[in-house]
Design a protein around this motif. Structure first.
Motif, PDB file in Angstrom:
ATOM      1  N   GLY A   3       6.383  -1.886 -13.534  1.00 45.50           N
ATOM      2  CA  GLY A   3       5.768  -1.284 -12.422  1.00 45.50           C
ATOM      3  C   GLY A   3       4.329  -2.237 -11.957  1.00 45.50           C
ATOM      4  N   CYS A   4       4.309  -2.287 -10.698  1.00 44.72           N
ATOM      5  CA  CYS A   4       3.029  -3.267  -9.983  1.00 44.72           C
ATOM      6  C   CYS A   4       2.555  -2.401  -9.211  1.00 44.72           C
ATOM      7  CB  CYS A   4       3.739  -4.513  -9.607  1.00 44.72           C
ATOM      8  SG  CYS A   4       2.332  -5.149  -8.636  1.00 44.72           S
ATOM      9  N   THR A   5       1.238  -1.962  -9.535  1.00 41.04           N
ATOM     10  CA  THR A   5       0.393  -1.496  -8.440  1.00 41.04           C
ATOM     11  C   THR A   5      -0.744  -2.279  -7.717  1.00 41.04           C
ATOM     12  OG1 THR A   5       0.118   0.429 -10.009  1.00 41.04           O
ATOM     13  CG2 THR A   5      -1.634   0.358  -8.280  1.00 41.04           C
ATOM     14  N   ALA A   6      -0.320  -2.410  -6.487  1.00 40.59           N
ATOM     15  CA  ALA A   6      -1.193  -3.435  -5.770  1.00 40.59           C
ATOM     16  C   ALA A   6      -2.472  -2.359  -5.181  1.00 40.59           C
ATOM     17  CB  ALA A   6      -0.600  -4.017  -4.340  1.00 40.59           C
ATOM     18  N   THR A   7      -3.799  -2.800  -5.194  1.00 41.80           N
ATOM     19  CA  THR A   7      -4.906  -1.910  -4.861  1.00 41.80           C
ATOM     20  C   THR A   7      -5.691  -2.772  -3.928  1.00 41.80           C
ATOM     21  OG1 THR A   7      -4.824  -0.859  -7.011  1.00 41.80           O
ATOM     22  CG2 THR A   7      -6.685  -0.857  -5.543  1.00 41.80           C
ATOM     23  N   SER A   8      -6.108  -2.141  -3.036  1.00 33.25           N
ATOM     24  CA  SER A   8      -7.191  -2.707  -2.005  1.00 33.25           C
ATOM     25  C   SER A   8      -8.333  -1.560  -1.842  1.00 33.25           C
ATOM     26  CB  SER A   8      -6.690  -2.929  -0.649  1.00 33.25           C
ATOM     27  OG  SER A   8      -6.532  -1.989   0.159  1.00 33.25           O
ATOM     28  N   ASN A   9      -9.337  -1.668  -1.182  1.00 29.54           N
ATOM     29  CA  ASN A   9     -10.276  -0.531  -0.983  1.00 29.54           C
ATOM     30  C   ASN A   9      -9.497   0.454  -0.105  1.00 29.54           C
ATOM     31  OD1 ASN A   9     -10.598  -1.921   1.664  1.00 29.54           O
ATOM     32  ND2 ASN A   9     -12.486  -2.733   1.229  1.00 29.54           N
TER      33      ASN A   9
ATOM     34  N   GLY B 154      -6.757   1.917  -0.522  1.00 32.78           N
ATOM     35  CA  GLY B 154      -5.830   2.753  -1.467  1.00 32.78           C
ATOM     36  C   GLY B 154      -4.744   1.693  -2.391  1.00 32.78           C
ATOM     37  N   SER B 155      -3.969   2.255  -2.744  1.00 33.60           N
ATOM     38  CA  SER B 155      -2.961   1.751  -3.913  1.00 33.60           C
ATOM     39  C   SER B 155      -1.446   1.899  -3.537  1.00 33.60           C
ATOM     40  CB  SER B 155      -3.403   2.317  -5.213  1.00 33.60           C
ATOM     41  OG  SER B 155      -4.702   1.850  -5.626  1.00 33.60           O
ATOM     42  N   TYR B 156      -0.594   1.020  -3.937  1.00 34.50           N
ATOM     43  CA  TYR B 156       0.642   1.239  -3.874  1.00 34.50           C
ATOM     44  C   TYR B 156       1.569   0.676  -5.036  1.00 34.50           C
ATOM     45  CZ  TYR B 156       5.267   1.395  -1.617  1.00 34.50           C
ATOM     46  OH  TYR B 156       6.794   1.358  -1.300  1.00 34.50           O
ATOM     47  N   LYS B 157       2.361   1.384  -5.540  1.00 32.10           N
ATOM     48  CA  LYS B 157       3.195   1.176  -6.877  1.00 32.10           C
ATOM     49  C   LYS B 157       4.472   0.714  -6.559  1.00 32.10           C
ATOM     50  CE  LYS B 157       3.254   2.188 -11.857  1.00 32.10           C
ATOM     51  NZ  LYS B 157       2.892   3.084 -12.806  1.00 32.10           N
TER      52      LYS B 157
ATOM     53  N   GLY C 157       9.213   1.564  -4.705  1.00 28.26           N
ATOM     54  CA  GLY C 157       8.081   1.623  -4.755  1.00 28.26           C
ATOM     55  C   GLY C 157       7.484   3.055  -4.300  1.00 28.26           C
ATOM     56  N   SER C 158       6.146   3.446  -4.508  1.00 33.25           N
ATOM     57  CA  SER C 158       5.803   4.491  -4.221  1.00 33.25           C
ATOM     58  C   SER C 158       3.986   4.475  -4.361  1.00 33.25           C
ATOM     59  CB  SER C 158       5.987   5.768  -5.154  1.00 33.25           C
ATOM     60  OG  SER C 158       5.408   5.340  -6.582  1.00 33.25           O
ATOM     61  N   ASP C 159       3.689   5.588  -3.464  1.00 35.88           N
ATOM     62  CA  ASP C 159       2.082   5.414  -3.514  1.00 35.88           C
ATOM     63  C   ASP C 159       1.729   6.861  -3.414  1.00 35.88           C
ATOM     64  OD1 ASP C 159       2.486   6.162  -0.902  1.00 35.88           O
ATOM     65  OD2 ASP C 159       1.501   4.327  -0.020  1.00 35.88           O
ATOM     66  N   ASP C 160       0.517   7.211  -3.297  1.00 30.65           N
ATOM     67  CA  ASP C 160      -0.060   8.653  -3.221  1.00 30.65           C
ATOM     68  C   ASP C 160       0.255   9.154  -1.793  1.00 30.65           C
ATOM     69  OD1 ASP C 160      -1.058   8.171  -5.608  1.00 30.65           O
ATOM     70  OD2 ASP C 160      -3.060   7.442  -5.022  1.00 30.65           O
ATOM     71  N   ALA C 161       0.513   8.550  -0.709  1.00 29.92           N
ATOM     72  CA  ALA C 161       0.788   9.148   0.601  1.00 29.92           C
ATOM     73  C   ALA C 161       1.963   9.463   0.534  1.00 29.92           C
ATOM     74  CB  ALA C 161       0.795   7.809   1.607  1.00 29.92           C
ATOM     75  N   PRO C 162       2.229  10.648   1.315  1.00 27.18           N
ATOM     76  CA  PRO C 162       3.323  11.600   1.295  1.00 27.18           C
ATOM     77  C   PRO C 162       4.490  10.869   2.096  1.00 27.18           C
ATOM     78  CG  PRO C 162       1.780  12.569   2.904  1.00 27.18           C
ATOM     79  CD  PRO C 162       1.133  11.459   1.921  1.00 27.18           C
ATOM     80  N   ASP C 163       4.261   9.921   2.940  1.00 33.10           N
ATOM     81  CA  ASP C 163       5.247   9.204   3.696  1.00 33.10           C
ATOM     82  C   ASP C 163       5.524   8.049   3.139  1.00 33.10           C
ATOM     83  OD1 ASP C 163       2.864   8.293   4.406  1.00 33.10           O
ATOM     84  OD2 ASP C 163       3.171   8.445   6.717  1.00 33.10           O
ATOM     85  N   ALA C 164       5.218   7.470   1.855  1.00 32.09           N
ATOM     86  CA  ALA C 164       5.471   6.212   1.475  1.00 32.09           C
ATOM     87  C   ALA C 164       6.798   5.672   1.471  1.00 32.09           C
ATOM     88  CB  ALA C 164       5.144   6.083  -0.035  1.00 32.09           C
ATOM     89  N   ASP C 165       6.866   4.442   1.759  1.00 27.17           N
ATOM     90  CA  ASP C 165       8.269   3.857   2.010  1.00 27.17           C
ATOM     91  C   ASP C 165       8.875   3.512   0.504  1.00 27.17           C
ATOM     92  OD1 ASP C 165       8.322   3.906   4.525  1.00 27.17           O
ATOM     93  OD2 ASP C 165       7.230   1.909   4.469  1.00 27.17           O
ATOM     94  N   THR C 166      10.157   3.594   0.164  1.00 22.64           N
ATOM     95  CA  THR C 166      10.804   3.205  -1.070  1.00 22.64           C
ATOM     96  C   THR C 166      11.525   1.801  -0.777  1.00 22.64           C
ATOM     97  OG1 THR C 166      11.076   5.196  -1.570  1.00 22.64           O
ATOM     98  CG2 THR C 166      12.356   3.612  -2.950  1.00 22.64           C
ATOM     99  N   ALA C 167      11.199   0.705  -1.770  1.00 21.80           N
ATOM    100  CA  ALA C 167      11.985  -0.531  -1.537  1.00 21.80           C
ATOM    101  C   ALA C 167      12.630  -0.760  -2.822  1.00 21.80           C
ATOM    102  CB  ALA C 167      10.723  -1.665  -1.559  1.00 21.80           C
TER     103      ALA C 167
END
Length: 388
Positions: free
Chosen positions: A330-336, A338-341, A359-369
């Protein structure tokens, strides 16, 4: 003693004035010899008919000058042309709306260097006015001094050129899904201009153009507003306000406001090489995208603690790929913002190598790659296999 009747005098006048070929009957009617027998016309109708059909009147129609209305853009040049068929040995004259003589024949009457003689003949008088101002608008008169004096009017309309529009209302960066309102204004148009909005090639439906008269009482200031919700795709987009006016003759007069949209990052994992084999060097690139761009990347392997790596670099390196490297990464990309994993599954079993990513993040509509064999994206959680 009663007042004398006017009828005898009228009859006497009519009999003296009657043209050749017309007789006055006792009941006060004209009888023209060239009409059908018994056709009578009342005195007033006969007078009108005789005037319009007389040789003098036909000649006077030839002495009537004619011209045309003109429209000119402020700052431009207008040509006023007056013509007459029969000048009757008289000269043509042009006068301005204030009834000041501009030219009498070829003679200049008003000392205004903007006004120049274009052509002067017995049958035509043409002049030009350069650097036309809004104050020059009005009705110009062409006259010929016959008996009586005959005139023709030319209405000169001056178009006011709208100024370059000004956009206000944008102050700082917007966040994804924010709603913003921009305002646009342009002054100096005559008649009032129209404003339109667009975002890139997409038309935006703004409020109807509002019109306000300028202090000079001649031109107008127009304004319009547009309200819209921004998305991450709007980051770096130009919001354009354009002014439409006949004086521009199709030329573009617009102003653009570039907007910045802040949004949470996304990420996907790309293997390099795309078809790795056991024993080779493998790099997993965590490609993050966002505004601002991700400043930190955290690599983890499921079932392994602590995290493998936390760095500003986005790549995880396998110097020599072997079976023990199998697992889900897993790779978590973070900016100020938010984050995406993003996830990547690697399986090295001695006969073939498989990998998958999501992929996933904390948002309910996150895309999956899902990264496929070519490093692109596909839907679902399909696993890709590479035989070695």
């Amino acid at each position: 003693m009663g007042a004398p009747s006017a009828l005898p005098l009228l009859l006497l006048f009519a009999s003296c004035w009657a043209p050749g070929g017309a007789n006055l009957s006792q009941d006060g009617y004209w009888q023209e010899q060239n009409l059908e027998l018994g056709t009578l016309a009342p005195l007033e109708e006969a007078v009108g008919s005789t005037v319009w059909s007389s040789p003098d009147m036909l000649a006077s129609q030839d002495s009537q000058p004619w011209t045309s209305d003109e429209t000119v853009v402020a700052g431009g040049t207008v040509v006023l042309k007056c013509q007459v068929k029969d000048h009757e040995d008289s000269s043509l004259q042009w006068s301005n709306p204030a009834q000041q003589t501009l030219y009498f024949g070829e003679k200049r009457a008003l000392r205004d260097n903007r006004i120049q003689l274009v052509r002067s003949t017995p049958h035509e008088l043409s002049i030009s006015i350069s650097n036309v101002a809004l104050a020059d608008e009005g009705e110009y008169t062409c006259s010929i001094f016959t008996m009586p004096v005959r005139t023709a009017k030319s209405l000169v309309t001056v178009l006011g050129i709208p100024q370059k529009p000004i956009i206000t209302g944008y102050k700082s960066s917007l966040r994804e899904k924010d709603t913003t309102t921009l305002n646009c204004q342009s002054s100096g148009s005559k008649p009032a201009a129209q404003l339109t909005w667009r975002k890139g090639d997409q038309e935006l439906h703004g409020e109807p153009t509002r019109i306000q008269e300028d202090p000079n009482g001649k031109t107008f200031t127009v304004s319009s507003s547009v309200t819209f919700q921004v998305t991450r795709e709007d980051d770096g987009a130009d919001i354009v306000c354009s002014v439409n006016h006949e004086s521009l003759k199709g030329a573009d007069r617009s102003t653009a406001q570039r907007i910045e949209v802040l949004y949470t990052p996304t990420a996907k994992i790309r293997p390099d090489p795309p078809h790795p084999r056991e024993g080779q060097k493998l790099l997993l690139h965590c490609e993050g995208r966002g505004n601002p761009a991700p400043q930190q990347y955290l690599w983890e392997k499921e079932g392994s603690v602590p995290p493998l790596r936390m760095t500003q670099e986005s790549a995880l390196i396998f110097p020599f790929l072997n079976k023990s490297d199998s697992g889900t990464y897993g790779c978590t990309a973070t900016s100020n913002m938010g984050s995406y994993k993003a996830y990547y599954t690697l399986n090295v079993n001695g006969t073939y190598l498989t990998h998958e990513a999501k992929g996933s993040d904390d948002a309910p509509d996150a895309d999956t790659a899902i990264i496929n064999a070519e490093g692109g994206q596909s839907g679902g959680d399909d696993k890709k296999e590479y035989f070695i």
